[in-house]
Write a protein that holds these residues in place. Sequence first.
Motif, short mmCIF file in Angstrom:
data_model
loop_
_atom_site.label_atom_id
_atom_site.label_comp_id
_atom_site.label_asym_id
_atom_site.label_seq_id
_atom_site.Cartn_x
_atom_site.Cartn_y
_atom_site.Cartn_z
N ASN A 123 0.65 7.25 3.74
CA ASN A 123 1.81 8.14 3.76
C ASN A 123 2.91 7.65 4.70
O ASN A 123 3.94 8.29 4.85
CB ASN A 123 1.39 9.56 4.17
N LYS A 124 2.65 6.50 5.35
CA LYS A 124 3.63 5.95 6.27
C LYS A 124 4.48 4.89 5.58
O LYS A 124 4.43 4.73 4.37
CB LYS A 124 2.92 5.36 7.49
N ARG A 125 5.28 4.19 6.38
CA ARG A 125 6.16 3.18 5.82
C ARG A 125 5.36 2.09 5.13
O ARG A 125 4.24 1.77 5.51
CB ARG A 125 7.03 2.55 6.92
N PHE A 126 6.00 1.50 4.13
CA PHE A 126 5.35 0.43 3.37
C PHE A 126 4.99 -0.74 4.28
O PHE A 126 3.93 -1.35 4.12
CB PHE A 126 6.29 -0.05 2.26
N ASP A 127 5.82 -1.05 5.27
CA ASP A 127 5.57 -2.17 6.18
C ASP A 127 4.31 -1.94 7.00
O ASP A 127 3.56 -2.88 7.28
CB ASP A 127 6.77 -2.38 7.11
N GLU A 128 4.06 -0.72 7.43
CA GLU A 128 2.87 -0.42 8.21
C GLU A 128 1.62 -0.51 7.36
O GLU A 128 0.54 -0.88 7.84
CB GLU A 128 2.98 0.97 8.83
N VAL A 129 1.73 -0.18 6.09
CA VAL A 129 0.59 -0.26 5.17
C VAL A 129 0.24 -1.72 4.90
O VAL A 129 -0.93 -2.13 4.95
CB VAL A 129 0.91 0.46 3.85
N ILE A 130 1.25 -2.52 4.62
CA ILE A 130 1.02 -3.92 4.24
C ILE A 130 0.56 -4.75 5.42
O ILE A 130 -0.07 -5.80 5.24
CB ILE A 130 2.31 -4.51 3.63
N TYR A 131 0.81 -4.29 6.64
CA TYR A 131 0.41 -5.04 7.83
C TYR A 131 -1.10 -5.18 7.91
O TYR A 131 -1.62 -6.23 8.30
CB TYR A 131 0.95 -4.33 9.07
N ASN A 132 -1.84 -4.15 7.53
CA ASN A 132 -3.31 -4.21 7.57
C ASN A 132 -3.88 -5.18 6.55
O ASN A 132 -4.98 -5.71 6.72
CB ASN A 132 -3.89 -2.81 7.32
N ILE A 133 -3.11 -5.43 5.47
CA ILE A 133 -3.59 -6.34 4.43
C ILE A 133 -3.70 -7.76 4.97
O ILE A 133 -4.57 -8.52 4.54
CB ILE A 133 -2.64 -6.28 3.22
N ILE A 134 -2.83 -8.13 5.91
CA ILE A 134 -2.83 -9.49 6.44
C ILE A 134 -4.18 -9.84 7.04
O ILE A 134 -4.78 -10.88 6.72
CB ILE A 134 -1.71 -9.66 7.48
N PHE A 135 -4.69 -8.98 7.90
CA PHE A 135 -5.95 -9.27 8.58
C PHE A 135 -7.16 -9.00 7.70
O PHE A 135 -8.25 -9.51 7.97
CB PHE A 135 -6.02 -8.48 9.88
#
Length: 451
Positions: A123-135
């Motif tokens: 439910n947060k910004r798209f950037d915060e969601v995609i950040y977890n995908i990196i790791f």
Amino acid sequence: MYTERHFNLYKREKPHNRDFNGKEGKAYEAKDVYGPEITDKDGELLDQHDSFYINTKSLLVLFQIMGVMPIMRVPKDAQTTKRTTYNWISKATLWAYLVWSLESIIVIKVGRERYSNFQQNTNKRFDEVIYNIIFLSILIPHFLLPIASWRHGPEVAIFKNMWTHYQLKYLKITGTPIVFPKLYSLTWGLCVFSWALSFAVILSQNYLQDDFELWQSFAYYHIIAMLDGFCSLWYINCNAFGTASKGLATNLHKALEAEHPALKLAQYRHLWVDLSHMMQQLGRAYSNMYGIYCMVIFFTTTISLYGSLSEILDHGFSYKEMGLFVIVGYCMTLLFIICNEAYHATRKVGLEFQVRLLNVNLGAIDRSTQREVEMFLVAIAKNPPIMNLDGFTNINRELFAANISFMSTYLIVLMQFKLTLLRQGTKKVFKSIVDAIFNTTTTMSQDDVEE
């Protein structure tokens, strides 16, 4: 291509009346052209002259300890030509099962926490969601290791045995061994550097990223070290191919300066074909591992670049963006080394060797030698020394350029999506300001009327 079938057909041919010098006399047999046959009795000789294995043994032992590639070397007194073997129930393989299982405990725990954060941030910004995908993406190679690496163990053993046989055959035909200068110290240095770089990259993320806790770093050390190790392995093999090609070219020129060099030229031709086949076998043996390698690098680099640029647009440059740029630089450096070294190996074994033959003065040699030079050029054309991942793609500089092109395309699409969100956000802010001003004006007008 020059295969075993061609060899058998050659053996069935009747001995001709002329030798390679074009004169009447002794007829050379197939064994003279293809070099001395290596039998099970040559096991001790194979070990004694396997300079490549002796110099790179430290990296192979490191892979065994890490459980990455559990191939084994047979005892020195074993009467067999297969000096490197792979077995699903060998000691090295059983150790690999144990190490991988223990590592999976911490990897799964960290992966579940990252995935939990991913679900909570929907439910947060798209950037915060995609950040977890990196790791999360960096954890993928660990789970694919049994499929990508262990499953190709028999192919890796074949590749190692090809190197072992080639060196003894090279020595018997040319009379000189293949010398790998500084390879021993280089391999040891790369083993230490692989783990040192792993600690440096992961600890930098712990320092630069706010939500990257120290205990989570233990799930990443062996993965990054494994990627570094495979890059080191590729670098060492590519340099070894160049060294072998250079030595063969030197002996080729010496043979051409001798009188009637046709037979030697035929033997060197088959040595070159064996070298080209080894390069192809390298790509086949590690096809899945390096294929996954390239895909993870492509995905992680694209997402990291987007995340860093997006954060810069929103909040300016900070430590978080520095951490993402470290990941981008690390991934692109690994990909460049793999593509660049494959390019140089292909060029040294293929084009540069071909140019040496094209520069031979055909007028200064006899007819049979001229024919051998022509056959040598045909062999190079029919057996191109390429690094191919089992038919999926060729590893060269074009692959690196193609990855940059694809990453740029996807990055542009993601940034357009980001700018669209920014414009929509700006419109909402502007609308709220206008609504606030309009409501304030309306309220003031009503107050004036009441007065």
